[in-house]
Design a protein around this motif. Structure first.
Motif, PDB file in Angstrom:
ATOM      1  N   LYS A  36      25.807 -19.563  68.439  1.00 10.02           N
ATOM      2  CA  LYS A  36      25.660 -19.441  69.336  1.00 10.02           C
ATOM      3  C   LYS A  36      23.602 -19.972  69.957  1.00 10.02           C
ATOM      4  O   LYS A  36      23.466 -19.282  68.755  1.00 10.02           O
ATOM      5  CB  LYS A  36      25.481 -18.287  70.288  1.00 10.02           C
ATOM      6  N   TYR A  37      23.261 -20.367  70.964  1.00  6.01           N
ATOM      7  CA  TYR A  37      21.707 -20.868  70.643  1.00  6.01           C
ATOM      8  C   TYR A  37      21.125 -20.074  72.029  1.00  6.01           C
ATOM      9  O   TYR A  37      21.307 -20.028  72.795  1.00  6.01           O
ATOM     10  CB  TYR A  37      21.663 -22.055  70.799  1.00  6.01           C
ATOM     11  N   PHE A  38      20.031 -19.194  70.977  1.00  7.63           N
ATOM     12  CA  PHE A  38      19.708 -18.700  72.697  1.00  7.63           C
ATOM     13  C   PHE A  38      18.161 -19.406  73.098  1.00  7.63           C
ATOM     14  O   PHE A  38      16.993 -18.971  72.081  1.00  7.63           O
ATOM     15  CB  PHE A  38      19.075 -17.344  72.419  1.00  7.63           C
ATOM     16  N   VAL A  81      16.765 -20.375  58.951  1.00  6.17           N
ATOM     17  CA  VAL A  81      16.030 -20.259  58.254  1.00  6.17           C
ATOM     18  C   VAL A  81      15.029 -20.248  60.307  1.00  6.17           C
ATOM     19  O   VAL A  81      13.617 -20.070  60.252  1.00  6.17           O
ATOM     20  CB  VAL A  81      15.193 -21.792  58.421  1.00  6.17           C
ATOM     21  N   CYS A  82      15.420 -20.429  60.810  1.00 10.35           N
ATOM     22  CA  CYS A  82      15.175 -19.727  62.604  1.00 10.35           C
ATOM     23  C   CYS A  82      14.545 -18.009  62.394  1.00 10.35           C
ATOM     24  O   CYS A  82      14.715 -16.856  61.908  1.00 10.35           O
ATOM     25  CB  CYS A  82      16.368 -19.797  63.326  1.00 10.35           C
ATOM     26  N   PRO A  83      13.131 -18.665  62.913  1.00  9.70           N
ATOM     27  CA  PRO A  83      12.285 -17.142  62.811  1.00  9.70           C
ATOM     28  C   PRO A  83      12.090 -16.195  63.593  1.00  9.70           C
ATOM     29  O   PRO A  83      11.535 -15.444  63.959  1.00  9.70           O
ATOM     30  CB  PRO A  83      10.348 -17.842  62.613  1.00  9.70           C
ATOM     31  N   THR A  84      13.546 -16.487  64.789  1.00  3.25           N
ATOM     32  CA  THR A  84      13.333 -15.923  65.779  1.00  3.25           C
ATOM     33  C   THR A  84      15.131 -15.422  66.200  1.00  3.25           C
ATOM     34  O   THR A  84      14.590 -15.096  67.830  1.00  3.25           O
ATOM     35  CB  THR A  84      12.446 -16.267  66.861  1.00  3.25           C
ATOM     36  N   GLN A  85      15.769 -15.578  64.745  1.00  4.37           N
ATOM     37  CA  GLN A  85      17.032 -15.855  65.293  1.00  4.37           C
ATOM     38  C   GLN A  85      16.953 -15.964  67.356  1.00  4.37           C
ATOM     39  O   GLN A  85      18.334 -15.297  67.681  1.00  4.37           O
ATOM     40  CB  GLN A  85      17.208 -14.297  65.265  1.00  4.37           C
TER      41      GLN A  85
HETATM   42  S1  SF4 Z   1      12.602 -21.282  66.727  1.00  6.99           S
HETATM   43 FE1  SF4 Z   1      12.675 -23.028  65.699  1.00  6.99          FE
HETATM   44  S2  SF4 Z   1      14.804 -22.377  63.993  1.00  6.99           S
HETATM   45 FE2  SF4 Z   1      14.852 -21.325  66.289  1.00  6.99          FE
HETATM   46  S3  SF4 Z   1      15.603 -22.368  67.270  1.00  6.99           S
HETATM   47 FE3  SF4 Z   1      13.856 -23.376  67.710  1.00  6.99          FE
HETATM   48  S4  SF4 Z   1      12.954 -24.743  66.862  1.00  6.99           S
HETATM   49 FE4  SF4 Z   1      15.295 -23.848  66.254  1.00  6.99          FE
END
Ligand code: SF4
Ligand code: SF4
Length: 108
Positions: A36-38, A81-85
Motif C-alpha cells: 500500500k502506497y501513501f 528504506v522509505c524514510p516516511t513510511q
Molecule cells: S519517500 Fe522515498 S522511499 Fe518513500 S515512497 Fe517516496 S520516493 Fe519511495
C-alpha cells in the motif's frame, strides 16, 4: 503402533488443512502482503526505486510511483528504506492470477 492403529488415530485427529478459501489463515504480525502506497507521505527521495532488487518500482515524480506487482518478490526492501513510511505491507495475500499480465499494478 500398527497400521490399523495409525489409521484409527488419524480418523480422530482434526485435519491439518483448511477449507481455503472458505476458511482463511490469520497472517502473522509483520506479514508482507500486498503493498500500500501513501502518496501524500512520499518525499520523492527515490530510495525505494533504487533499492528494489526486482526493478518493480517506477518513479514518475514525488507522490507518483508505480509498483509492478508481477515483478515484485515481496522482499520488503522498499518499505524498509522509505524514510516516511509511505510504503507499507497489508495482510492481503490473495494475489494469484492465471497470467502475469493479469496481476494489477499498484499505481498512485
Ligand atoms: S519517500 Fe522515498 S522511499 Fe518513500 S515512497 Fe517516496 S520516493 Fe519511495
Ligand atoms: S517488496 Fe521488494 S521487490 Fe517488491 S516492490 Fe518492494 S523492493 Fe521491490
Amino acid at each position: 503402533m500398527g497400521v490399523i492403529g495409525e489409521v484409527l488415530g488419524n480418523l480422530l485427529r482434526k485435519p491439518f488443512t483448511r477449507l481455503y478459501p472458505f476458511e482463511k489463515e490469520d497472517v502473522p504480525q509483520r506479514f508482507r502482503g500486498n503493498i500500500k502506497y501513501f502518496s501524500d507521505k512520499c518525499i520523492g527521495c527515490r530510495l525505494c526505486e533504487k533499492n528494489c532488487p526486482a526493478n518493480a518500482i517506477t518513479f514518475h515524480k514525488k507522490g507518483c510511483i508505480d509498483f509492478d506487482m508481477g515483478k515484485c518478490i515481496y522482499c520488503g526492501m522498499c518499505g524498509d528504506v522509505c524514510p516516511t513510511q509511505a510504503i507499507v505491507y497489508t495482510n492481503d495475500y490473495e494475489r494469484a492470477e492465471t497470467s502475469k499480465k493479469k496481476i494489477k499494478p499498484i499505481q498512485s
